[in-house]
Design a protein around this motif. Structure first.
Motif, PDB file in Angstrom:
ATOM      1  N   ASP A 305      27.495  49.294  21.404  1.00 16.53           N
ATOM      2  CA  ASP A 305      26.198  48.631  21.212  1.00 16.53           C
ATOM      3  C   ASP A 305      25.053  49.637  21.201  1.00 16.53           C
ATOM      4  O   ASP A 305      23.904  49.266  21.449  1.00 16.53           O
ATOM      5  CB  ASP A 305      25.976  47.576  22.301  1.00 16.53           C
ATOM      6  N   TYR A 306      25.390  50.921  20.957  1.00 15.18           N
ATOM      7  CA  TYR A 306      24.386  51.993  20.865  1.00 15.18           C
ATOM      8  C   TYR A 306      23.613  52.200  22.171  1.00 15.18           C
ATOM      9  O   TYR A 306      22.480  52.647  22.164  1.00 15.18           O
ATOM     10  CB  TYR A 306      23.424  51.725  19.706  1.00 15.18           C
ATOM     11  N   LEU A 311      21.400  50.895  29.084  1.00 15.21           N
ATOM     12  CA  LEU A 311      19.972  50.877  29.399  1.00 15.21           C
ATOM     13  C   LEU A 311      19.608  49.666  30.255  1.00 15.21           C
ATOM     14  O   LEU A 311      18.791  49.754  31.180  1.00 15.21           O
ATOM     15  CB  LEU A 311      19.150  50.880  28.113  1.00 15.21           C
ATOM     16  N   ASP A 312      20.215  48.528  29.964  1.00 13.40           N
ATOM     17  CA  ASP A 312      19.957  47.323  30.746  1.00 13.40           C
ATOM     18  C   ASP A 312      20.407  47.514  32.193  1.00 13.40           C
ATOM     19  O   ASP A 312      19.701  47.140  33.140  1.00 13.40           O
ATOM     20  CB  ASP A 312      20.684  46.133  30.118  1.00 13.40           C
ATOM     21  N   ASN A 316      18.013  47.639  35.657  1.00 12.51           N
ATOM     22  CA  ASN A 316      18.272  46.771  36.798  1.00 12.51           C
ATOM     23  C   ASN A 316      18.516  47.562  38.076  1.00 12.51           C
ATOM     24  O   ASN A 316      17.971  47.238  39.137  1.00 12.51           O
ATOM     25  CB  ASN A 316      19.479  45.872  36.507  1.00 12.51           C
ATOM     26  N   LEU A 317      19.334  48.594  37.976  1.00  7.42           N
ATOM     27  CA  LEU A 317      19.646  49.373  39.173  1.00  7.42           C
ATOM     28  C   LEU A 317      18.411  50.095  39.715  1.00  7.42           C
ATOM     29  O   LEU A 317      18.268  50.282  40.925  1.00  7.42           O
ATOM     30  CB  LEU A 317      20.744  50.383  38.860  1.00  7.42           C
ATOM     31  N   GLN A 373      29.365  48.727  25.600  1.00  7.83           N
ATOM     32  CA  GLN A 373      29.290  47.721  26.661  1.00  7.83           C
ATOM     33  C   GLN A 373      30.656  47.620  27.318  1.00  7.83           C
ATOM     34  O   GLN A 373      31.653  47.314  26.678  1.00  7.83           O
ATOM     35  CB  GLN A 373      28.886  46.351  26.115  1.00  7.83           C
ATOM     36  N   GLN A 374      30.700  47.873  28.587  1.00  2.77           N
ATOM     37  CA  GLN A 374      31.911  47.760  29.387  1.00  2.77           C
ATOM     38  C   GLN A 374      31.474  47.700  30.847  1.00  2.77           C
ATOM     39  O   GLN A 374      30.282  47.616  31.130  1.00  2.77           O
ATOM     40  CB  GLN A 374      32.830  48.948  29.138  1.00  2.77           C
ATOM     41  N   MET A 375      32.393  47.730  31.763  1.00  3.85           N
ATOM     42  CA  MET A 375      32.011  47.674  33.171  1.00  3.85           C
ATOM     43  C   MET A 375      31.357  48.993  33.562  1.00  3.85           C
ATOM     44  O   MET A 375      32.020  50.032  33.589  1.00  3.85           O
ATOM     45  CB  MET A 375      33.235  47.391  34.035  1.00  3.85           C
ATOM     46  N   PHE A 376      30.074  48.941  33.892  1.00  2.00           N
ATOM     47  CA  PHE A 376      29.341  50.175  34.164  1.00  2.00           C
ATOM     48  C   PHE A 376      29.923  50.928  35.353  1.00  2.00           C
ATOM     49  O   PHE A 376      29.926  52.163  35.382  1.00  2.00           O
ATOM     50  CB  PHE A 376      27.867  49.859  34.425  1.00  2.00           C
TER      51      PHE A 376
END
Length: 430
Positions: A305-306, A311-312, A316-317, A373-376
């Motif tokens: 997702d580039y 970034l999201d 949040n963190l 996008q995957q589990m950060f």
């Protein structure tokens, strides 16, 4: 004139071991264990450091698991089991063992859902090389599938450590190479190295493929990249790095004259066949050409997702919120620290002027991980194959004296049982 009586072999000044022609020669059994071949001896220190460090970390992990005891109440498929070691074969490990036991049953089953997952998960999302080795070892040795999976991972991890040593020692010396092998044992995410996961196998292939390119063994590099394509989808970064190095070699007249054309061309052509062949097979088996990517996106919510998801998560963190998919506070914070350290690690690596194949492989690995996008919280695990990042830290630590190194690796080994093992398997989803 020579006679049969003159044909003697002397083993020592006292004549012991002398044999006349036609009589059986005595074999010296006194030396045990047998001496290592000359070429293998440099690998003993890094493999010893790696093995001891991993054992310490695994021991701490087992102690923490037993103390907490939470795994006994979890589903055996999702982080649980009767014994602490059962945890090492859960999550992705469960899928690999299913493939090893039952093979593939490719299908795309649409779910009646508008949520994050709209396709039923299927085992073809897991590439075939690792489960095939598990099955082969099981049938050859009589071990169960679990034991065979652990054996394949452990052996692969030592081959990976040897490959890392080979690469780093070429650039920064044998001492730095040995330290790099030790750092691989305590790296964030290293807990999957001795679990039923395919990371150790992939790092082993990637490290030796890079070494083959660095030493201009193009046929070996192409075959290793081809093999990597049967192990993980992220093999695309290794295939691209090998192809780019081969292309640059062909583009420069002096290197083309020195190394020829056939080797680099062979590497470029053979490297992508494994990856493309498996993805094509999944598409043919399910009747949809893009079935593998559909399954990853709609069955596991993993897709490029580039960097929007990363970034999201970072936003949040930064403000102490968890308003994002797959939020796991402890592993996410550790992964955040690793992400913040990446610019520093990259800059230090580039200062060492590593060869193109290492630069391309490392940067492409980082872009792939942070752009997906995957589990950060698994960023630690996903970046584990980016072993060239160990170059600068290993070179810096190589200047320390032995007592200081002993303190460092003892502390890191003990701590890794928590941050590299327990956090991933018990406080997140590996």
């Amino acid at each position: 004139m020579e006679t049969a009586a003159d044909d003697t072999v002397t083993d020592g000044s006292d004549g012991a071991g002398t044999a006349r022609s036609g009589e059986p020669r005595e074999r010296p059994w006194a030396t045990w264990p047998p001496r290592l071949p000359e070429a293998a001896r440099p690998y003993l220190p890094p493999l010893l450091l790696y093995g001891v460090t991993k054992l310490v970390g695994l021991g701490v992990f087992a102690t923490l698991l037993t103390y907490a005891g939470d795994f006994r109440e979890k589903n055996p498929r999702f982080g649980g089991g009767a014994h602490w070691w059962d945890v090492l074969a859960t999550w992705d490990g469960w899928w690999y063992l299913q493939v090893a036991e039952h093979g593939y049953h490719p299908s795309l089953v649409r779910l009646d859902s508008d949520g994050l997952f709209t396709v039923q998960q299927n085992s073809v999302a897991f590439f075939p090389l690792y489960p095939a080795l598990i099955r082969m070892v099981s049938e050859s040795t009589g071990l169960g599938l679990y034991g065979s999976g652990i054996l394949v991972s452990v052996v692969s991890s030592f081959i990976a450590a040897a490959g890392i040593y080979a690469v780093i020692s070429l650039l920064a010396g044998a001492r730095a190479g040995t330290i790099a092998a030790g750092l691989f044992a305590v790296a964030p995410g290293a807990g999957v190295e001795w679990a039923v996961y395919s990371e150790s196998l992939f790092v082993a292939i990637a490290a030796w493929a890079c070494y083959a390119v660095m030493t201009r063994r193009w046929v070996a590099a192409g075959l290793l990249a081809f093999t990597a394509g049967l192990n993980r989808p992220t093999s695309a970064v290794l295939i691209g790095a090998v192809g780019l190095a081969a292309l640059v070699t062909l583009a420069r007249p002096e290197s083309r004259r020195e190394h020829g054309i056939r080797g680099p061309v062979y590497a470029m052509l053979v490297a992508p066949i494994g990856l493309l062949g498996y993805i094509a097979w999944v598409g043919w088996s399910t009747g949809e050409a893009t079935a593998y990517f559909t399954l990853q996106r709609e069955g596991w919510a993993h897709f490029f997702d580039y960097g929007a998801y990363t970034l999201d998560v970072l936003r949040n963190l930064t403000v102490g919120k968890g308003d994002y998919h797959f939020a796991f506070s402890t592993p996410d914070l550790l992964s955040l620290q690793l992400v913040l350290a990446l610019p520093f690690l990259i800059a230090l690596m580039l200062r060492k002027r590593p060869p193109l194949v290492l630069v391309a492989y490392t940067l492409a690995s980082i872009i792939t991980v942070l752009g997906t996008q995957q589990m950060f919280g698994n960023t630690m695990r996903y970046l584990l194959p980016a072993f060239p990042l160990l170059l600068a830290p290993a070179a810096a630590l190589s200047r320390l004296k032995l007592p200081s190194l002993a303190v460092f690796f003892t502390t890191a080994a003990l701590a890794s049982g928590w941050y590299a093992h327990y956090v991933i398997f018990e406080l997140g989803v590996p």
